[in-house]
Enzyme design. Structure first.
Site, PDB file in Angstrom:
ATOM      1  N   CYS A   1       0.801  -1.225   0.000  1.00  0.00           N
ATOM      2  CA  CYS A   1       0.000   0.000   0.000  1.00  0.00           C
ATOM      3  C   CYS A   1       0.837   1.280   0.000  1.00  0.00           C
ATOM      4  O   CYS A   1       0.314   2.367  -0.238  1.00  0.00           O
ATOM      5  CB  CYS A   1      -0.935   0.008   1.198  1.00  0.00           C
ATOM      6  SG  CYS A   1      -2.003  -1.445   1.272  1.00  0.00           S
TER       7      CYS A   1
ATOM      8  N   HIS B   1      -2.867   6.879   2.405  1.00  0.00           N
ATOM      9  CA  HIS B   1      -3.409   5.645   1.839  1.00  0.00           C
ATOM     10  C   HIS B   1      -4.819   5.448   2.369  1.00  0.00           C
ATOM     11  O   HIS B   1      -5.064   5.539   3.574  1.00  0.00           O
ATOM     12  CB  HIS B   1      -2.518   4.467   2.225  1.00  0.00           C
ATOM     13  CG  HIS B   1      -3.169   3.140   2.066  1.00  0.00           C
ATOM     14  ND1 HIS B   1      -3.831   2.760   0.915  1.00  0.00           N
ATOM     15  CD2 HIS B   1      -3.266   2.076   2.923  1.00  0.00           C
ATOM     16  CE1 HIS B   1      -4.314   1.549   1.071  1.00  0.00           C
ATOM     17  NE2 HIS B   1      -3.977   1.105   2.279  1.00  0.00           N
TER      18      HIS B   1
ATOM     19  N   ASN C   1     -10.472  -0.234  -0.128  1.00  0.00           N
ATOM     20  CA  ASN C   1      -9.010  -0.215  -0.007  1.00  0.00           C
ATOM     21  C   ASN C   1      -8.427  -0.795  -1.294  1.00  0.00           C
ATOM     22  O   ASN C   1      -8.512  -2.003  -1.532  1.00  0.00           O
ATOM     23  CB  ASN C   1      -8.585  -1.029   1.209  1.00  0.00           C
ATOM     24  CG  ASN C   1      -7.082  -1.070   1.413  1.00  0.00           C
ATOM     25  OD1 ASN C   1      -6.305  -0.817   0.505  1.00  0.00           O
ATOM     26  ND2 ASN C   1      -6.668  -1.408   2.623  1.00  0.00           N
TER      27      ASN C   1
END
Length: 332
Positions: free
Chosen positions: A116, A254, A284
């Site tokens: 990520c 993020h 996500n």
């Protein structure tokens, strides 16, 4: 120490699959509810790939959007950096597939896996390579098909993930100080057991792994690590750049979980209203979440040329990377 940068982000393009998976859809798959998901994550829906749609396809569509929106030539791109943890194949790389699709005659091509934090890492590398004089025009791409490695019998993780891709051009800028003002990164490798996807090895540090190639996550531990680590990294970035919080126009972390973003903002004393995120409507998307949030800021008219951004990626590894960047993309 403030960086002497000679590079600038000059264009952006993103893409998400057409198919949408809503919280109501998930209610039919596992024991969960829309109220439970929103309360804990803020996520309302996410985009997911079809069976024959993979990371390279999403990345190519994002690059096409960048090229067409900003009338950019790709012929002189001299490096393709692709951040992904879900490549179509172990090899060849997604970056090589991108090169082949667009027929770029003379370019390097490499995939980067920092999960990520991948987009932030790739931006850091692109700035360094251009500022050093080794390259002049780098295509930074982040693409993920997280739903292909999601266990849809695990209600704690299957509610989180979506698919998408984003691309930016980072180009040499000799006219003035470049767009990168500060950077920080770090790793806590001992925390890898907190979020992983099993592979060739069936154990980590002597601990048996689960998941059979799917995502396994200790959400509580990752949450605590991220809030603590990112808030400390933000302090380092501000000191390095010599700027105050009030001089940051937008914070783009993020987009892992809206509750995590809220906790980071509270601990770092950054207003939630100055934060761009993509998690509510896209879930996500790992390394793609930051460019998707940037695109949302562009589309809404909130993100303006010259804005000072604080970008922060964090994820499995455990690894993290943050940057302070001047937004160099012109308004269209």
């Amino acid at each position: 120490m403030t960086l002497v940068s000679r590079s600038r982000i000059t264009a952006i393009g993103t893409y998400v699959p057409e198919r949408i998976l809503t919280n109501e859809d998930l209610e039919k798959m596992v024991e969960t509810s829309d109220e439970w998901i929103v309360q804990r994550t803020g996520i309302q829906e996410r985009h997911i790939t079809s069976d024959d749609e993979f990371t390279s396809h999403l990345c190519i569509r994002a690059i096409e959007k960048l090229r067409d929106t900003y009338n950019k030539s790709l012929e002189d791109v001299d490096l393709i950096l692709t951040a992904t943890t879900t490549p179509d194949y172990s090899f060849p790389s997604v970056a090589c597939q991108i090169q082949g699709h667009f027929g770029i005659a003379s370019t390097g091509a490499v995939d980067l896996n920092a999960t990520c934090a991948g987009f932030s890492y790739a931006l850091h590398l692109a700035n360094g390579l251009i500022t050093s004089g080794l390259h002049r025009k780098i295509l930074v791409v982040a693409g993920e098909t997280m739903t292909k490695i999601t266990d849809y019998s695990d209600r704690s993780t299957c509610i989180l993930f979506g698919d998408g891709a984003g691309a930016v051009l980072v180009e040499r800028d000799d006219t003035e100080a470049g767009g990168f003002e500060a950077t920080v990164m770090g790793t806590q490798g001992t925390g890898g057991i907190s979020v992983y996807r099993s592979g060739l090895s069936s154990s980590m540090n002597g601990i048996p792994l689960e998941g059979s190639g799917k995502i396994v996550q200790n959400g509580r531990e990752v949450f605590k690590w991220a809030v603590r680590t990112v808030s400390a990294g933000i302090e380092q970035l501000l000191r390095q750049a010599g700027v105050d919080r009030e001089q940051i126009d937008w914070f783009i972390p993020h987009s892992a979980n809206l509750r995590m973003i809220e906790s980071i903002c509270e601990k770092a004393n950054i207003p939630l209203g100055k934060t761009l995120q993509s998690v509510q409507l896209m879930g996500n998307t790992s390394s793609a979440s930051i460019p998707l949030a940037l695109q949302a800021g562009v589309d809404s008219g909130q993100l303006k040329t010259g804005d000072r951004l604080l970008i922060y990626g964090f994820g499995s590894g455990l690894t993290h990377a943050g940057l302070i960047v001047r937004w160099g993309v012109p308004a269209i």
